[in-house]
Design a protein around this motif. Structure first.
Motif, short mmCIF file in Angstrom:
data_model
loop_
_atom_site.label_atom_id
_atom_site.label_comp_id
_atom_site.label_asym_id
_atom_site.label_seq_id
_atom_site.Cartn_x
_atom_site.Cartn_y
_atom_site.Cartn_z
N PHE A 71 31.62 72.50 41.43
CA PHE A 71 32.64 72.36 42.09
C PHE A 71 32.61 73.64 43.02
O PHE A 71 33.00 74.72 42.38
CB PHE A 71 34.00 72.06 41.54
N ILE A 72 32.95 73.61 44.39
CA ILE A 72 33.37 74.76 44.96
C ILE A 72 34.79 74.43 45.59
O ILE A 72 35.16 73.33 46.23
CB ILE A 72 32.46 74.64 46.24
N ILE A 73 35.54 75.40 45.26
CA ILE A 73 37.07 75.08 45.49
C ILE A 73 36.91 76.05 47.04
O ILE A 73 36.87 77.24 47.15
CB ILE A 73 38.11 75.97 44.81
N TYR A 74 37.33 75.24 47.96
CA TYR A 74 37.35 75.73 49.39
C TYR A 74 38.65 76.10 49.82
O TYR A 74 39.57 75.23 50.14
CB TYR A 74 36.63 74.56 50.14
N CYS A 75 38.87 77.32 50.16
CA CYS A 75 40.07 77.78 50.88
C CYS A 75 39.79 78.24 52.27
O CYS A 75 39.02 79.34 52.43
CB CYS A 75 40.82 78.74 50.04
N ASP A 76 40.41 77.55 53.37
CA ASP A 76 40.21 78.09 54.82
C ASP A 76 41.29 78.84 55.20
O ASP A 76 42.41 78.70 54.90
CB ASP A 76 40.05 76.78 55.57
N ASP A 77 40.82 79.95 56.18
CA ASP A 77 41.86 80.69 56.64
C ASP A 77 42.85 81.35 55.71
O ASP A 77 44.02 81.27 55.84
CB ASP A 77 42.66 80.16 57.61
N LEU A 78 42.30 82.09 54.87
CA LEU A 78 42.84 82.73 53.73
C LEU A 78 43.43 83.86 54.05
O LEU A 78 42.71 84.96 54.30
CB LEU A 78 42.01 82.79 52.45
N THR A 79 44.71 84.12 54.08
CA THR A 79 45.52 85.26 54.13
C THR A 79 46.91 85.33 53.40
O THR A 79 47.50 84.05 53.41
CB THR A 79 45.75 85.92 55.65
N PHE A 80 47.47 86.46 53.10
CA PHE A 80 48.83 86.46 52.19
C PHE A 80 49.76 87.33 52.60
O PHE A 80 49.10 88.30 53.23
CB PHE A 80 48.20 86.82 50.68
#
Length: 287
Positions: A141-150
């Motif tokens: 599994f690849i956990i895909y997080c798009d446009d990641l900023t905090f």
């Protein structure tokens, strides 16, 4: 009266037990036949919702990022073969193929057991639950997080840190995180962080705050940087997409492709794709 009261209490307790059982979240049923899912939150918990028609894009359709493509493909192949591999952070200019490259991996490797789980930034607090759900599955599994900023006060990054580094429990061997971002430092660095702390009650060691904010990106073992395209590269990408729509890239198409950028203010792969769809559709439109 006492017997009636006790009977009423017993009935109330029985009703509460039934109500509690009704309100408890039911175990989720996951369609493991799917190749991609998104995490959907519901009443404080969540579930993996299958994506029946994931975006199909081929690696060959992503151009002028050959080095980045080769690196992420190599890392993914290591992962699929049970070898050591790294979490990946793709950073840089908008519309240069970062998200498309991750989606293309699913198209390329789904037959070899690769699966994709899309998680929005605000749902990252559920990452430990997601990992526990898929930990014992045979797929990769690849956990895909798009446009990641905090933001500075965002607590979701702590959940991401645990998954990237592991806590007391070992990180799962069948899970990697692939994330995209338009900036390399995922946490904002404020000017105040670089100023000497003189006010009462302030941070005694401001350098610790700066290190905390920059350390998240460092937890990704593989960094891939993407850069803006020049005019020649933009036109080549536009020509490529037009050929996929069975349209020739002639002088008229070239002029139209350049004019299209004026309305967008950028020469990116995304703009080239949008131009090709617009231009090809107009040519084939019947009155």
């Amino acid at each position: 009266m006492s017997q009636q009261f006790e009977s009423l209490i017993a009935r109330a307790e029985d009703l509460l037990l039934k109500l509690e059982a009704f309100l408890q979240p039911k175990p989720q049923t996951v369609d493991w036949n799917a190749a991609a899912w998104r995490w959907v939150e519901n009443n404080g918990s969540g579930a993996l919702q299958a994506i029946p028609y994931p975006h199909q894009i081929r690696l060959d359709n992503i151009q002028f990022v050959d080095r980045q493509k080769a690196e992420i493909v190599r890392n993914t192949r290591q992962f699929l073969q049970g070898l050591t591999a790294n979490n990946v952070l793709l950073t840089g200019a908008r519309g240069t193929g970062k998200s498309s490259l991750i989606k293309a991996l699913l198209t390329e490797f789904s037959a070899q057991g690769l699966r994709l789980v899309e998680v929005e930034k605000h749902d990252l607090v559920h990452l430990p639950a997601i990992v526990n759900l898929i930990r014992n599955r045979p797929e990769k599994f690849i956990i895909y997080c798009d446009d990641l900023t905090f933001e500075s006060n965002d607590i979701a990054y702590k959940a991401l840190k645990v998954v990237l580094d592991g806590s007391l429990a070992n990180a799962s061997d069948n899970v990697l995180v692939y994330a995209t971002s338009n900036r390399k430092n995922l946490m904002p660095e404020l000017m105040v962080d670089n100023l000497a702390t003189t006010n009462e009650g302030g941070e005694i060691r401001p350098s610790d705050t700066i290190e905390e904010k920059t350390a998240l990106a460092e937890r990704f073992g593989l960094w891939l940087s993407f850069y803006s395209f020049d005019q020649a590269e933009y036109l080549a990408i536009a020509a490529h997409w037009l050929t996929t729509f069975d349209v020739a890239f002639d002088d008229e198409a070239r002029k139209s492709a350049l004019a299209f950028t004026y309305t967008r203010g950028a020469r990116t792969g995304r703009v080239a794709y949008q131009f090709a769809r617009d231009y090809a559709g107009k040519l084939k439109l019947h009155d």
